[in-house]
Scaffold this motif. Structure first.
Motif, short mmCIF file in Angstrom:
data_model
loop_
_atom_site.label_atom_id
_atom_site.label_comp_id
_atom_site.label_asym_id
_atom_site.label_seq_id
_atom_site.Cartn_x
_atom_site.Cartn_y
_atom_site.Cartn_z
N GLU A 1 18.29 35.89 28.39
CA GLU A 1 17.16 36.68 27.89
C GLU A 1 16.42 37.41 29.00
OE1 GLU A 1 15.03 33.84 25.50
OE2 GLU A 1 16.33 34.20 23.76
N THR A 2 16.55 36.95 30.26
CA THR A 2 15.87 37.64 31.36
C THR A 2 16.75 38.69 32.03
OG1 THR A 2 16.51 35.97 32.99
CG2 THR A 2 14.39 35.66 31.89
N LEU A 3 18.02 38.81 31.59
CA LEU A 3 18.87 39.85 32.15
C LEU A 3 18.32 41.22 31.79
CD1 LEU A 3 22.47 38.54 31.32
CD2 LEU A 3 21.34 38.55 33.56
N SER A 4 18.41 42.14 32.71
CA SER A 4 18.00 43.51 32.40
C SER A 4 18.95 44.07 31.35
CB SER A 4 18.05 44.37 33.66
OG SER A 4 19.40 44.52 34.10
N SER A 5 18.54 45.13 30.68
CA SER A 5 19.41 45.72 29.65
C SER A 5 20.72 46.20 30.27
CB SER A 5 18.69 46.86 28.92
OG SER A 5 18.28 47.85 29.82
N GLU A 6 20.67 46.71 31.50
CA GLU A 6 21.90 47.14 32.17
C GLU A 6 22.81 45.95 32.46
OE1 GLU A 6 22.91 50.22 35.61
OE2 GLU A 6 21.92 48.42 36.39
N ALA A 7 22.25 44.87 32.99
CA ALA A 7 23.06 43.68 33.28
C ALA A 7 23.66 43.10 32.00
CB ALA A 7 22.22 42.63 34.00
N CYS B 1 24.31 44.78 29.27
CA CYS B 1 25.33 45.73 28.84
C CYS B 1 26.62 45.52 29.64
CB CYS B 1 24.82 47.16 29.02
SG CYS B 1 26.03 48.41 28.55
N PHE B 2 26.51 45.39 30.95
CA PHE B 2 27.70 45.18 31.78
C PHE B 2 28.38 43.86 31.46
CE2 PHE B 2 26.02 48.08 35.40
CZ PHE B 2 26.56 49.19 34.75
N ARG B 3 27.62 42.81 31.20
CA ARG B 3 28.22 41.49 30.93
C ARG B 3 28.82 41.39 29.54
NH1 ARG B 3 30.74 37.94 29.52
NH2 ARG B 3 30.48 35.72 29.84
N PHE B 4 28.12 41.93 28.54
CA PHE B 4 28.55 41.78 27.15
C PHE B 4 28.92 43.11 26.49
CE2 PHE B 4 25.71 38.14 27.94
CZ PHE B 4 26.60 37.11 27.67
N PHE B 5 29.09 44.16 27.29
CA PHE B 5 29.45 45.48 26.78
C PHE B 5 28.44 45.97 25.74
CE2 PHE B 5 33.08 43.86 28.81
CZ PHE B 5 33.88 44.92 29.20
N GLY B 6 27.18 45.56 25.95
CA GLY B 6 26.09 46.02 25.10
C GLY B 6 26.03 45.37 23.74
N GLN B 7 26.82 44.32 23.52
CA GLN B 7 26.90 43.73 22.18
C GLN B 7 25.96 42.55 21.97
OE1 GLN B 7 30.99 42.92 21.39
NE2 GLN B 7 31.64 44.97 21.98
N VAL B 8 25.20 42.14 22.97
CA VAL B 8 24.32 40.98 22.82
C VAL B 8 22.90 41.37 23.22
CG1 VAL B 8 23.80 38.67 23.68
CG2 VAL B 8 26.18 39.32 23.24
N ARG B 9 22.00 41.31 22.27
CA ARG B 9 20.59 41.54 22.57
C ARG B 9 19.89 40.19 22.74
NH1 ARG B 9 19.24 46.85 21.99
NH2 ARG B 9 20.49 48.06 20.56
N SER B 10 20.09 39.33 21.78
CA SER B 10 19.53 37.98 21.83
C SER B 10 20.69 37.02 21.57
CB SER B 10 18.46 37.82 20.75
OG SER B 10 17.94 36.52 20.77
N CYS C 1 37.78 36.31 33.93
CA CYS C 1 36.55 35.84 34.56
C CYS C 1 35.40 36.81 34.32
CB CYS C 1 36.76 35.64 36.07
SG CYS C 1 37.05 37.18 36.97
N ALA C 2 34.20 36.31 34.55
CA ALA C 2 32.99 37.12 34.46
C ALA C 2 31.96 36.52 35.41
CB ALA C 2 32.44 37.11 33.04
N VAL C 3 31.14 37.39 35.96
CA VAL C 3 30.05 36.94 36.83
C VAL C 3 28.82 37.76 36.48
CG1 VAL C 3 30.73 38.48 38.72
CG2 VAL C 3 29.32 36.47 39.21
N THR C 4 27.67 37.11 36.47
CA THR C 4 26.41 37.78 36.17
C THR C 4 25.31 37.20 37.05
OG1 THR C 4 27.10 37.94 33.86
CG2 THR C 4 24.80 38.41 34.33
N VAL C 5 24.50 38.07 37.62
CA VAL C 5 23.38 37.66 38.47
C VAL C 5 22.15 38.44 38.01
CG1 VAL C 5 22.49 37.64 40.84
CG2 VAL C 5 24.91 37.14 40.42
N ILE C 6 21.02 37.75 37.85
CA ILE C 6 19.81 38.47 37.46
C ILE C 6 19.41 39.45 38.56
CG2 ILE C 6 19.00 36.66 35.90
CD1 ILE C 6 16.93 35.89 37.99
N ASP C 7 18.75 40.52 38.16
CA ASP C 7 18.46 41.63 39.07
C ASP C 7 17.82 41.20 40.39
OD1 ASP C 7 19.52 43.24 37.12
OD2 ASP C 7 17.64 44.28 36.66
#
Length: 184
Positions: A47-53, A55-64, A113-119
């Motif tokens: 929930e704290t990921l930026s909208s860009e992050a 979008c990149f992680r979930f291809f824009g398909q997950v808001r909540s 694989c996938a990797v995500t880091v908060i801004d």
């Protein structure tokens, strides 16, 4: 600098792994295996990921994130999945600031694989540290190929993948996406 600590249980084939990691700028995180008890922290992380992050992680398909998604991300099949989180202390709890994971193919020869880091934790080497641990574990488990499907516009992932030795090609099914591949 990393200091590994391993603990295993006879009842599960997966090992619990933990590393203290010093990043650029001398920031410290604990990198460890994700566990089902991380549900609330994983939800807060997403929930704290930026909208860009996001979008990149979930291809824009997950808001909540749904309960099913949180379950899938925190309750792993130890035979075919692995995930590490980078955490920092926050009061009496831990805050997730980055995550890397993979899911193996049925035959166990390849994994996505996938990797995500908060801004606020980007550009400190955290994504690379998480991925190096994940790559090492995949090799230990006998996986031969790791890949990631990403939006072509995700330049940070492109740079990280190149740094880690992945090769990139355009997704033959969607030219808006690229496939990063690493032979293990």
């Amino acid at each position: 600098m990393r200091t590994p600590s391993m603990a295993s249980s006879a009842s599960t084939p997966a090992r619990s792994l933990r590393w203290s990691q010093t990043l650029r700028g001398r920031s410290q995180v604990l990198i460890r295996t994700i566990v089902p008890q991380d549900r609330a922290a994983e939800r807060a992380f997403l929930e704290t990921l930026s909208s860009e992050a996001r979008c990149f992680r979930f291809f824009g398909q997950v808001r909540s994130p749904s309960e099913q998604l949180i379950d899938r991300l925190t309750d792993l099949d130890p035979h075919s999945e692995a995930a590490f989180v980078a955490v920092i202390p926050e009061g009496s709890a831990e805050r997730i600031v980055g995550a890397a994971r993979y899911g193996a193919s049925v035959d166990g020869a390849a994994c996505e694989c996938a990797v995500t880091v908060i801004d606020e934790w980007q550009n400190k080497g955290l994504g690379g540290a998480l991925m190096k641990h994940l790559i090492e574990l995949a090799r230990e488990r006998g996986i031969h190929r790791m890949y990631s499907v990403d939006l072509a516009e995700n330049l940070q992932m492109r740079d990280l993948a190149r740094h880690l030795g992945f090769h990139v090609r355009v997704d033959p099914d969607d030219d808006r996406q690229v496939i990063h591949e690493l032979s293990l």
